[in-house]
Every structure is written in C-alpha cells, then in structure tokens.
Design an enzyme around this catalytic site. Structure first.
Site, PDB file in Angstrom:
ATOM      1  N   ARG A 137      19.920  -4.118  13.574  1.00  0.00           N
ATOM      2  CA  ARG A 137      19.857  -4.466  14.842  1.00  0.00           C
ATOM      3  C   ARG A 137      20.519  -5.691  15.427  1.00  0.00           C
ATOM      4  O   ARG A 137      20.408  -5.834  16.720  1.00  0.00           O
ATOM      5  CB  ARG A 137      18.072  -4.626  15.028  1.00  0.00           C
ATOM      6  CG  ARG A 137      17.523  -3.380  14.835  1.00  0.00           C
ATOM      7  CD  ARG A 137      15.969  -3.283  14.982  1.00  0.00           C
ATOM      8  NE  ARG A 137      15.204  -1.967  15.092  1.00  0.00           N
ATOM      9  CZ  ARG A 137      15.196  -1.243  16.020  1.00  0.00           C
ATOM     10  NH1 ARG A 137      15.602  -1.440  17.189  1.00  0.00           N
ATOM     11  NH2 ARG A 137      14.511   0.032  15.757  1.00  0.00           N
ATOM     12  N   ILE A 192       6.190  -4.624   5.175  1.00  0.00           N
ATOM     13  CA  ILE A 192       5.685  -4.519   6.777  1.00  0.00           C
ATOM     14  C   ILE A 192       6.308  -3.204   7.202  1.00  0.00           C
ATOM     15  O   ILE A 192       7.434  -3.085   7.168  1.00  0.00           O
ATOM     16  CB  ILE A 192       6.179  -5.643   7.359  1.00  0.00           C
ATOM     17  CG1 ILE A 192       5.456  -7.131   6.798  1.00  0.00           C
ATOM     18  CG2 ILE A 192       5.996  -5.508   8.859  1.00  0.00           C
ATOM     19  CD1 ILE A 192       6.141  -8.355   7.488  1.00  0.00           C
TER      20      ILE A 192
END
Length: 294
Positions: A140, A206
């Site tokens: 990203r 996560i």
C-alpha cells in the site's frame, strides 16, 4: 506488552445506505468480538477505511468504541501518514486517555529512503505519550521498511514496542524474529501467514478475517503461540478458503460481505472502493455455509 499478544482485529467502519456511520452495527461487531475471545481492538486502520473517514468522524468513532468497550479489551488507534508534522499534530490533539497504543503506518506515496523512514518514526516516538506499533505494508505504501530499519527503531526507542509486518514476505518475518530485541513484538499483518509467524516466535496478528470468525481465528493464534502446530493447522486449513476470498477484490469489501452474512453489518463501502461483486458474495456465502456460519 503482553496485552498485545494474541489476536487484535482491525475493525471495519460499518455504514448505513446513506454512507453515514452505523453505530448500532459497530456495537454489535465489538460485542461479537469481545464475546468470542479476541485480545484487542484496532481502530481506524486500513480496514476501517481510515482514508475516507473525516477528522470529526474519527473522534466520534474513538469515543464510541471506547464507551462500548468500557475497558474490557486494550485499544489500539491508527494515527499515521506521509506528512510527519501532521501526524505529530494529530497525536498532540487527540484524546488518548482510553488508548493503549498507536498503530502508525509507514509513509505512503512519498517513498522515503530508509533514513527517512527512521527519522519519521523517531519523530513520532518522541511525540507519542503512549506506546507505538510500527506498521509496514509495502503493498500500500510502495516502500518496504527493511528489517534493519525496524530493528534500529526498536533498539533506539523504548516506546516503539512492535511492528505490524504486512509485506507477505516470510523471509522478512524470520529476519525480524531473528534480530529483534527480546521484548519487541513482531505482529503479523497477513492473515494467511499469521499462524506460521506465531509458531516461529511472533506475538500474534492484527487480523481482518479475525473479526468475522473471532472464536476460531483467535484460538488458532493462541495454539500457534503455544507451539501446538498440529491443532493450530487443523483450524488454519479450515479457514484458508474464506481468508483467501475476503481479499479477492478489495479490503474491506470482502470482510464486510462476511459480516453481512453473519447479520452484523451492511456491505456498504465508501468510494473509491466498491462493494464485493455478486459472484464474490455468493462464494463467501457458500464458504460460510461450509464452516457452519450461514
């Protein structure tokens, strides 16, 4: 920082059909995850569509989630960006009284050098009154934070307590685990690699899929941290198809399709993202039926 060992979930931001925040759905999601055993909640990450959430909405989300959570689980808040001074301003102007750690993404678009990355996070560490978890997601940001830079930061700043590593690079995970300080956490940001990272000595994950299947996924990670590979992989193999499906088009459209099937929230996302296609929604529905969830 044992409170962050296990499964954290990167909460979606549920929307109504007018794309305003659906707080009733968000409360259902929080309760569902707490009841099913995740270790902590992450607010305003990529999965929460943080880039299309306004400053006012973010403050409201933090306040609402803190109130619903009511101290039951640790909370991690995403504050990051590619303008270092703006990130520091946000840290300084955000009420962090109910937040246990920051999750700060590596600067995107700017493509700084490794020294630039170090100086960016040095400034954040010096500004933050609470612990900081670095977030490396080169897919990203267009720039990988090399293990040497991460470990340098870990050694130089006591309040940089871990990294959410999401490069989908097994070698990089292992290099971090090999060279990290003893109490520094390597947290998987790749759902498909999370078990292997836990088994190799990582602190957990996560997760995106974890908020849809919190009981199963968090149990898998606990087994992995405990070194119970056979039992953990039995769960991993069952969850592989659904984990793959939710990332087939974009995140969080996939996990929102899962949560819609579970009756928790809608499938609405904000542009430039679009909802999962009918084809993908049908595949997700079928796989949830296989798992006994639909």
């Amino acid at each position: 920082m044992t409170q962050f060992i296990g499964t954290g979930v990167a909460l979606i931001t549920p929307f109504k059909n007018d794309l305003s925040i659906d707080y009733d759905a968000l409360e259902r999601l929080i309760e569902y995850n707490i009841e099913n055993g995740v270790e902590y909640l992450v607010i305003s990450g990529t999965t929460g569509e943080s880039v299309t959430i306004t400053v006012e909405e973010k403050k409201a989300l933090v306040s609402f989630i803190s109130k619903v959570n009511n101290g039951r689980l640790p909370l991690v808040l995403g504050i990051g960006g590619n303008n270092t001074s703006s990130v520091i301003d946000e840290i300084n102007t955000t009420d962090l009284s109910g937040i246990d750690a920051l999750l700060s993404v590596s600067p995107y678009y700017s493509k700084p050098t490794q020294e630039g990355l170090y100086q960016h996070f040095k400034a954040i560490a010096e500004a933050s009154p609470i612990p900081v978890i670095l977030y490396n997601v080169p897919g990203r940001t267009s720039k990988n934070m090399e293990p040497e830079t991460t470990i340098r930061l870990a050694n130089d700043f006591d309040n940089i307590i871990g990294v959410k590593e999401a490069g989908n690079n097994v070698h990089q995970y292992l290099e971090l685990l090999r060279t990290k300080p003893e109490d520094f956490m390597v947290i998987s940001g790749d759902d498909d690699l999370a078990l292997g990272v836990a088994l190799a000595g990582g602190s957990g994950v996560i997760s995106v899929i974890g908020q849809g299947l919190p009981k199963e996924f968090s149990e898998m990670i606990r087994l992995g941290i405990a070194g119970k590979a056979k039992e953990a992989y039995a769960i991993h193999f069952r969850l592989m198809p659904i984990t793959s499906l939710i990332f087939a088009e974009n995140n969080p459209a996939g996990i929102k399709a899962v949560l819609n099937e579970l009756g928790i929230s809608s499938t609405y996302v904000r542009l430039p993202l679009v909802e999962a296609t009918i084809s993908l929604k049908n595949k997700i529905k079928q796989e949830l039926m296989v798992l006994g969830k639909s």
